[in-house]
Write an enzyme that holds these catalytic residues in place. Structure first.
Site, short mmCIF file in Angstrom:
data_model
loop_
_atom_site.label_atom_id
_atom_site.label_comp_id
_atom_site.label_asym_id
_atom_site.label_seq_id
_atom_site.Cartn_x
_atom_site.Cartn_y
_atom_site.Cartn_z
N ASP A 104 2.28 41.78 28.30
CA ASP A 104 1.65 42.55 27.51
C ASP A 104 2.10 44.22 27.84
OD1 ASP A 104 -0.44 41.47 25.81
OD2 ASP A 104 -1.54 40.18 28.11
N MET A 127 -4.46 39.60 16.27
CA MET A 127 -4.97 39.99 17.49
C MET A 127 -6.90 39.75 17.02
SD MET A 127 -3.19 41.06 19.87
CE MET A 127 -4.43 41.78 21.05
N GLY A 180 -5.86 46.18 25.06
CA GLY A 180 -5.61 46.90 25.52
C GLY A 180 -5.73 45.80 27.05
N HIS A 216 4.86 41.22 24.19
CA HIS A 216 3.62 41.62 23.28
C HIS A 216 3.80 43.13 23.78
CE1 HIS A 216 -0.10 42.15 21.51
NE2 HIS A 216 -0.32 42.43 20.31
N GLY A 225 -9.86 39.27 28.70
CA GLY A 225 -11.04 38.97 29.27
C GLY A 225 -11.89 39.07 28.09
N SER A 276 -0.58 34.31 29.45
CA SER A 276 -0.41 35.41 29.01
C SER A 276 -0.41 36.69 31.61
CB SER A 276 -2.15 36.35 28.45
OG SER A 276 -2.00 37.71 28.89
N HIS A 294 3.56 35.14 28.13
CA HIS A 294 2.93 36.32 27.63
C HIS A 294 2.78 37.43 28.10
CE1 HIS A 294 1.09 37.71 23.29
NE2 HIS A 294 0.18 38.51 25.03
N MET A 325 2.12 47.10 27.35
CA MET A 325 1.02 49.46 27.10
C MET A 325 1.41 49.94 28.03
SD MET A 325 -2.85 47.08 27.84
CE MET A 325 -3.49 45.55 27.63
N ASP A 354 -3.93 35.57 19.75
CA ASP A 354 -4.30 36.50 21.07
C ASP A 354 -5.66 37.10 21.39
OD1 ASP A 354 -3.50 37.60 23.40
OD2 ASP A 354 -2.09 39.04 22.98
N MET A 394 2.26 46.81 22.85
CA MET A 394 1.53 47.42 22.60
C MET A 394 2.04 49.46 22.73
SD MET A 394 -1.31 44.88 24.08
CE MET A 394 -0.66 44.44 24.86
C1 DX5 Z 1 -5.34 41.90 25.17
C2 DX5 Z 1 -3.39 40.96 25.51
C3 DX5 Z 1 -4.21 39.82 25.66
C4 DX5 Z 1 -4.30 39.43 26.51
C5 DX5 Z 1 -5.26 37.88 26.72
O1 DX5 Z 1 -4.58 43.49 24.91
O2 DX5 Z 1 -2.43 41.44 24.59
O3 DX5 Z 1 -2.44 38.90 25.70
O4 DX5 Z 1 -3.64 39.21 27.83
O5 DX5 Z 1 -6.10 38.16 27.50
P1 DX5 Z 1 -7.52 36.63 27.13
O6 DX5 Z 1 -7.33 35.33 27.18
O7 DX5 Z 1 -8.41 36.98 28.36
O8 DX5 Z 1 -8.14 36.86 26.54
ZN ZN Z 2 -0.70 40.04 24.20
#
Ligand code: DX5
Ligand code: ZN
Length: 223
Positions: A35, A137, A142, A66, A145, A8, A33, A37, A175, A68
Site C-alpha cells: 500500500d 475498495m 488510508g 496499490h 483494520g 497486505s 500487497h 500512500m 481490499d 493510493m
Molecule cells: C487500505 C489498504 C488495505 C489495507 C487492508 O487503505 O488499501 O490494503 O491494508 O487491510 P485490512 O485487511 O486490515 O482491512
Molecule cells: Zn490496498
C-alpha cells in the site's frame, strides 16, 4: 473456485519487513500487497519505490502494488523498475487514467484500476478492457483494520458481470476488512483475489488463517 490471497503488510512490523515477507510467504500467501500512500490522496504516507526495490529480492511472490496517490503518472516507471508485478491506480487520481493504464501495460506489468467506496462502479467500466484486475475498495483508503462495507458486494458483482459481458479477462480483487466472515461473501460475489491485512497479522496461526480464507471460496454464502 481457486482464489488468491494477497497479504497486505501495511499494519505489519514495518521495522522488520524482510521477516514479515517471509512470514506471509511461508504461511501460503499468493502475493504481497504493498500500500503506497502519498499523504495527499490519503492522510498517511507509507513507503515508495526505494522500499519496494529493497523488498524485491526477499520474496518470490508477485508484488501487488496499490498506488493510493494523487497523481501516479511519474511514479509508474519507478515502481515497475523497483520490481512490482501488478500496479493498481485509482480512478479518483488526478491523472489521465487511460494513459496511465496503457503505460503500465507497455512497461510489461499487470495493470489494475481501483474504485473507492463512494465511486459509482459504472464510472470504471470504460477502463475494463485495459485492465488485468479491478480492485474494489471495501473500506475508505488510508488505513488497515477498518470494517468491511457491505455495499462493495454489489460492486464486485457488477464488475464481474460487465467484464464477462465484454469478454474481458480480468480478476476482481477486493481490499479492506476481509476476514473469515466477509471472505465467503466476496468470493461468492465474484472476487478472485482477496487482500487481507490485519486478519492475517492478528491470527495466532497465519497459515491456518490463509487456509480458512481459501476454503471460504468453496462455501455457498448468500449475497
Ligand atoms: C487500505 C489498504 C488495505 C489495507 C487492508 O487503505 O488499501 O490494503 O491494508 O487491510 P485490512 O485487511 O486490515 O482491512
Ligand atoms: Zn490496498
Amino acid at each position: 473456485m481457486d482464489v488468491l490471497i494477497s497479504a497486505s503488510i501495511l499494519n505489519s512490523d514495518l521495522a522488520n519487513l524482510e521477516k514479515e515477507l517471509r512470514r506471509a510467504e511461508s504461511a501460503g500467501a499468493d502475493m504481497i500487497h504493498l500500500d503506497v500512500m502519498d499523504g495527499v490522496f490519503t492522510e498517511s504516507i507509507t513507503f515508495g519505490d526505494y522500499v519496494v526495490r529493497s523488498l524485491r529480492p526477499h520474496t518470490k511472490l508477485p508484488l501487488d502494488t496499490h498506488l493510493m496517490v494523487n497523481d501516479p503518472t511519474s511514479l509508474i516507471p519507478l515502481f515497475v523498475n523497483a520490481g512490482s508485478d501488478i500496479i493498481t491506480i485509482h480512478a479518483e487520481s488526478k491523472c489521465d487514467v487511460t494513459a496511465c493504464l496503457k503505460m503500465i501495460k507497455s512497461l510489461g506489468v499487470k495493470a489494475g484500476i481501483s474504485a473507492n467506496p463512494e465511486t459509482d462502479v459504472n464510472e470504471i467500466f470504460r477502463y475494463l478492457p485495459l485492465c488485468d484486475s479491478v480492485l474494489i475498495m471495501s473500506v475508505k483508503p488510508g488505513a488497515g483494520g477498518q470494517a468491511f462495507k457491505e455495499e462493495s458486494l454489489r460492486k464486485i458483482k457488477a464488475v464481474r458481470e460487465e467484464a464477462d459481458r465484454l469478454s474481458v479477462h480480468l480478476d476482481v480483487e477486493v481490499d479492506g476488512g476481509i476476514n473469515e466472515i466477509t471472505s465467503p461473501l466476496v468470493f461468492n460475489a465474484g472476487a478472485k483475489i482477496a487482500v487481507v491485512g490485519t486478519y492475517l497479522l492478528n491470527a495466532p496461526d497465519m497459515a491456518q488463517a490463509i487456509k480458512l480464507i481459501r476454503n471460504a471460496a468453496l462455501q455457498d454464502a448468500p449475497l
